[in-house]
Design an enzyme around this catalytic site. Structure first.
Site, mmCIF file in Angstrom:
data_model
loop_
_atom_site.group_PDB
_atom_site.id
_atom_site.type_symbol
_atom_site.label_atom_id
_atom_site.label_comp_id
_atom_site.label_asym_id
_atom_site.label_seq_id
_atom_site.Cartn_x
_atom_site.Cartn_y
_atom_site.Cartn_z
ATOM 1 N N ASP A 9 -0.154 3.342 -2.533
ATOM 2 C CA ASP A 9 1.021 2.670 -3.067
ATOM 3 C C ASP A 9 0.543 1.379 -3.722
ATOM 4 O O ASP A 9 -0.573 0.919 -3.463
ATOM 5 C CB ASP A 9 2.007 2.393 -1.931
ATOM 6 C CG ASP A 9 3.272 1.713 -2.411
ATOM 7 O OD1 ASP A 9 3.801 2.109 -3.462
ATOM 8 O OD2 ASP A 9 3.728 0.777 -1.729
ATOM 9 N N ARG A 10 1.367 0.764 -4.549
ATOM 10 C CA ARG A 10 0.935 -0.445 -5.253
ATOM 11 C C ARG A 10 1.377 -1.724 -4.540
ATOM 12 O O ARG A 10 0.589 -2.386 -3.887
ATOM 13 C CB ARG A 10 1.464 -0.425 -6.696
ATOM 14 C CG ARG A 10 0.791 -1.468 -7.597
ATOM 15 C CD ARG A 10 1.446 -1.546 -8.954
ATOM 16 N NE ARG A 10 2.638 -2.393 -8.893
ATOM 17 C CZ ARG A 10 3.476 -2.577 -9.900
ATOM 18 N NH1 ARG A 10 3.278 -1.959 -11.046
ATOM 19 N NH2 ARG A 10 4.525 -3.361 -9.769
ATOM 20 N N ASP A 11 2.652 -2.055 -4.674
ATOM 21 C CA ASP A 11 3.156 -3.335 -4.158
ATOM 22 C C ASP A 11 3.107 -3.364 -2.634
ATOM 23 O O ASP A 11 3.615 -2.468 -1.968
ATOM 24 C CB ASP A 11 4.594 -3.563 -4.637
ATOM 25 C CG ASP A 11 4.711 -3.506 -6.158
ATOM 26 O OD1 ASP A 11 3.814 -4.052 -6.832
ATOM 27 O OD2 ASP A 11 5.678 -2.916 -6.655
ATOM 28 N N VAL A 18 5.876 -9.216 -4.140
ATOM 29 C CA VAL A 18 6.647 -10.367 -4.638
ATOM 30 C C VAL A 18 7.948 -9.909 -5.293
ATOM 31 O O VAL A 18 8.552 -10.661 -6.055
ATOM 32 C CB VAL A 18 5.818 -11.216 -5.636
ATOM 33 C CG1 VAL A 18 4.625 -11.856 -4.955
ATOM 34 C CG2 VAL A 18 5.384 -10.393 -6.846
ATOM 35 N N ASN A 52 6.486 4.184 -6.632
ATOM 36 C CA ASN A 52 7.826 4.080 -7.213
ATOM 37 C C ASN A 52 7.904 2.756 -7.958
ATOM 38 O O ASN A 52 7.605 1.707 -7.385
ATOM 39 C CB ASN A 52 8.903 4.091 -6.122
ATOM 40 C CG ASN A 52 9.158 5.462 -5.542
ATOM 41 O OD1 ASN A 52 8.759 6.475 -6.098
ATOM 42 N ND2 ASN A 52 9.838 5.499 -4.405
ATOM 43 N N SER A 54 10.822 1.272 -10.185
ATOM 44 C CA SER A 54 12.151 1.469 -10.777
ATOM 45 C C SER A 54 12.597 0.344 -11.707
ATOM 46 O O SER A 54 13.737 0.353 -12.175
ATOM 47 C CB SER A 54 13.191 1.668 -9.673
ATOM 48 O OG SER A 54 13.305 0.500 -8.878
ATOM 49 N N ARG A 112 10.210 10.724 -7.452
ATOM 50 C CA ARG A 112 10.519 9.523 -6.667
ATOM 51 C C ARG A 112 10.259 9.784 -5.188
ATOM 52 O O ARG A 112 10.764 10.732 -4.604
ATOM 53 C CB ARG A 112 11.968 9.090 -6.892
ATOM 54 C CG ARG A 112 12.265 7.771 -6.198
ATOM 55 C CD ARG A 112 13.476 7.072 -6.798
ATOM 56 N NE ARG A 112 13.710 5.836 -6.082
ATOM 57 C CZ ARG A 112 13.071 4.694 -6.308
ATOM 58 N NH1 ARG A 112 12.156 4.636 -7.264
ATOM 59 N NH2 ARG A 112 13.336 3.616 -5.604
ATOM 60 N N LYS A 113 9.457 8.915 -4.575
ATOM 61 C CA LYS A 113 9.187 9.034 -3.144
ATOM 62 C C LYS A 113 10.503 8.962 -2.374
ATOM 63 O O LYS A 113 11.370 8.185 -2.744
ATOM 64 C CB LYS A 113 8.289 7.884 -2.665
ATOM 65 C CG LYS A 113 6.930 7.811 -3.282
ATOM 66 C CD LYS A 113 6.235 6.575 -2.736
ATOM 67 C CE LYS A 113 5.054 6.160 -3.546
ATOM 68 N NZ LYS A 113 4.473 4.910 -3.055
ATOM 69 N N ASP A 138 3.188 0.977 2.540
ATOM 70 C CA ASP A 138 3.790 -0.042 3.401
ATOM 71 C C ASP A 138 5.264 0.232 3.683
ATOM 72 O O ASP A 138 5.941 -0.601 4.278
ATOM 73 C CB ASP A 138 3.639 -1.437 2.777
ATOM 74 C CG ASP A 138 4.457 -1.610 1.507
ATOM 75 O OD1 ASP A 138 4.549 -0.636 0.722
ATOM 76 O OD2 ASP A 138 5.001 -2.706 1.302
ATOM 77 N N LYS A 139 5.762 1.389 3.275
ATOM 78 C CA LYS A 139 7.172 1.722 3.483
ATOM 79 C C LYS A 139 7.314 3.084 4.146
ATOM 80 O O LYS A 139 6.431 3.940 4.051
ATOM 81 C CB LYS A 139 7.926 1.725 2.151
ATOM 82 C CG LYS A 139 8.040 0.357 1.513
ATOM 83 C CD LYS A 139 8.878 0.424 0.254
ATOM 84 C CE LYS A 139 8.993 -0.954 -0.382
ATOM 85 N NZ LYS A 139 9.735 -0.903 -1.654
#
EC number: 3.1.3.-
Length: 196
Positions: A9-11, A18, A52, A54, A112-113, A138-139
């Site tokens: 995942d990225r963020d 952020v 994701n 969006s 979409r996850k 992280d989700k």
């Protein structure tokens, strides 16, 4: 023969969480991330972003801005440790009930996850074995994606990870491993799983 991958995942996993990143310079790596990705590269893992995103569906910024953010991410990883993401997949879509307002991106999608579209596309495009692959996020949606795709799921405590564990963000998920950060996740991957 299909090979396994580490999907990232990225963020909150690679870069600081952020919120929606409107300025390129606000994308900053989490300390130790570049070295962790480089360790995966050196160990022979196929490293793939699966995220994701969006912002375009919400009309916060364009799809070109997302591509520019990913270009910056690749530059930061390379400059910090010579690390490389072998492929980048992301989902700009969001259904209208969830907040999608831009017609081109306001709809339901298998990408979409926690849906498996991104991972299935990556597996098809790069001859990957999802049953031997890992999703790091992280989700709860990242862990649910891992389950839905038949991958290992690792929850990192950076980003929203701690809130997932507390049960105060999304729903309770059962990852295969809980890691303090990406470096700890990579340690577990390199100790317990083989890239070939």
């Amino acid at each position: 023969m299909p090979r396994p991958a580490v999907f990232l995942d990225r963020d909150g996993v690679l870069n600081q969480e952020v919120g929606y990143i409107h300025r390129l310079e606000d994308l900053q790596l989490i300390p130790g991330v570049a070295q962790a990705v480089r360790r995966l590269n050196d160990a022979g893992w196929f490293c793939c972003l699966a995220s994701n995103q969006s912002g375009p569906a919400r009309d916060y910024y364009s799809i070109d801005h997302v591509h520019a953010l990913h270009h910056r991410l690749q530059e930061l990883l390379a400059a910090s440790a010579g690390a490389v993401l072998d492929a980048v997949y992301f989902c700009p879509d969001l259904s209208r009930p969830e907040g999608g307002v831009v017609a081109d991106y306001a709809g339901w999608t298998t990408w979409r996850k926690p849906n498996t579209g991104m991972l299935v596309a990556a597996a098809w495009d790069h001859d990957l074995d999802l049953s031997r692959s890992v999703m790091v996020g992280d989700k709860a949606t990242d862990i649910d994606l891992a389950r839905n795709a038949g991958c290992y799921g690792i929850l990192v405590q950076t980003g929203f990870g701690d809130r997932v564990l507390e049960g105060s963000y999304q729903h309770a998920s059962q990852p295969d491993y809980i890691a303090e950060d990406l470096a700890a996740a990579v340690e577990w991957i390199c100790t317990h799983l083989a890239p070939r």
